[in-house]
Design a protein around this motif. Structure first.
Motif, PDB file in Angstrom:
ATOM      1  N   HIS A  32    -103.535  -9.073 -39.351  1.00  0.00           N
ATOM      2  CA  HIS A  32    -102.956  -8.434 -38.164  1.00  0.00           C
ATOM      3  C   HIS A  32    -101.433  -8.526 -38.233  1.00  0.00           C
ATOM      4  N   THR A  42    -103.828  -3.469 -38.670  1.00  0.00           N
ATOM      5  CA  THR A  42    -104.863  -4.480 -38.822  1.00  0.00           C
ATOM      6  C   THR A  42    -105.934  -3.935 -39.758  1.00  0.00           C
ATOM      7  N   PHE A  43    -106.524  -4.822 -40.535  1.00  0.00           N
ATOM      8  CA  PHE A  43    -107.599  -4.382 -41.420  1.00  0.00           C
ATOM      9  C   PHE A  43    -108.448  -5.567 -41.866  1.00  0.00           C
ATOM     10  N   ASP A  51    -109.309   0.589 -44.902  1.00  0.00           N
ATOM     11  CA  ASP A  51    -109.866   0.894 -43.580  1.00  0.00           C
ATOM     12  C   ASP A  51    -109.001   0.220 -42.524  1.00  0.00           C
ATOM     13  N   ARG A  52    -107.834   0.808 -42.254  1.00  0.00           N
ATOM     14  CA  ARG A  52    -106.839   0.210 -41.372  1.00  0.00           C
ATOM     15  C   ARG A  52    -106.811   0.906 -40.012  1.00  0.00           C
ATOM     16  N   THR A  53    -106.440   0.132 -38.997  1.00  0.00           N
ATOM     17  CA  THR A  53    -106.186   0.697 -37.681  1.00  0.00           C
ATOM     18  C   THR A  53    -104.883   0.111 -37.165  1.00  0.00           C
ATOM     19  N   GLY A  54    -104.539   0.455 -35.922  1.00  0.00           N
ATOM     20  CA  GLY A  54    -103.278   0.032 -35.341  1.00  0.00           C
ATOM     21  C   GLY A  54    -102.443   1.246 -35.003  1.00  0.00           C
ATOM     22  N   SER A  55    -101.286   1.010 -34.370  1.00  0.00           N
ATOM     23  CA  SER A  55    -100.462   2.136 -33.933  1.00  0.00           C
ATOM     24  C   SER A  55     -99.781   2.847 -35.098  1.00  0.00           C
ATOM     25  N   PRO A  70    -100.882   2.663 -38.821  1.00  0.00           N
ATOM     26  CA  PRO A  70    -101.749   2.076 -39.842  1.00  0.00           C
ATOM     27  C   PRO A  70    -101.271   2.249 -41.277  1.00  0.00           C
ATOM     28  N   ASP A  71    -100.368   3.195 -41.524  1.00  0.00           N
ATOM     29  CA  ASP A  71     -99.925   3.443 -42.893  1.00  0.00           C
ATOM     30  C   ASP A  71     -98.556   2.849 -43.212  1.00  0.00           C
TER      31      ASP A  71
END
Length: 214
Positions: A130, A140-141, A146-150, A152-153
């Protein structure tokens, strides 16, 4: 910014202390500019004794667990100050706890600053990373692709540099856990070593379990 890669963290596979964390479950959290006492206050932790070294912290952690007949209602976290990018950071180590993974708490701890955490839940192969900035979960991943968050890249270039593949299969020759530690160093400037964890003086706090909403 440091140039750490997974190779710099190969020591985790020969460390008895880190082996304990992988077996029991651990969370390692770094927060910039927030001293241990203030961090524990935000977390609602009751102050406990100071532990000289990680071995003593593990013993104190076991004492807390032994104090409960059934499911523990709290867990022990140990924290100390370490220099890093942009100033001092508080490094928090906990076994079987979730201080570094509670969204509302991490948002509060990272308000106006940066917080990074990574975890392992012990027996099951579940490991999470995180990165919070200014109260916002940016990336976060569990699996790098397979990432998420505001945003992600945003860490993709750094992930590639430390040995993680943000767009496809993992490289079987790269230790993913070591690579996550290297990614954490890239974001904090803090080099975590076995010697650092083993010899630190930990200020401890007993953190209550998060209430179950119903």
């Amino acid at each position: 910014m440091t140039l750490a890669t997974a190779a710099d963290y190969g020591w985790i596979r020969s460390s008895s202390f880190f082996a304990y964390g992988l077996e029991a479950g651990y969370t390692l959290t770094l927060v910039r500019g927030l001293p241990p006492a203030e961090l524990f206050a935000v977390a609602g932790a009751a102050p406990r004794r100071t532990c000289a070294g990680l071995g003593e912290l593990i013993d104190a952690h076991m004492e807390v667990l032994d104090g409960y007949e059934n499911w523990p209602e709290s867990f022990l976290a140990g924290a100390f100050t370490v220099p890093g990018e942009g100033g001092d950071w508080t490094l928090v180590v906990e076994f079987g706890g979730d201080l570094g993974t509670r969204p509302s708490l991490m948002e509060a701890l990272s308000a106006g600053t940066r917080a990074v955490s990574h975890t392992s839940n012990g027996g099951k192969p579940m490991d999470f990373f995180h990165w919070y900035e200014d109260g916002e979960l940016r990336v976060t991943f569990e699996w790098p692709a397979d990432r998420t968050g505001s945003t992600p890249d945003d860490l993709n270039p750094l992930m590639r540099e430390v040995g993680l593949n943000p767009t496809g299969d993992e490289d079987p020759d790269v230790d993913g856990k070591a690579a996550v530690l290297a990614l954490t160093e890239r974001l904090t400037g803090v080099r975590v070593t076995g010697e650092l964890l083993a010899g630190a003086e930990y200020r401890t706090g007993e953190v209550p379990e998060e209430p179950v909403s119903g």
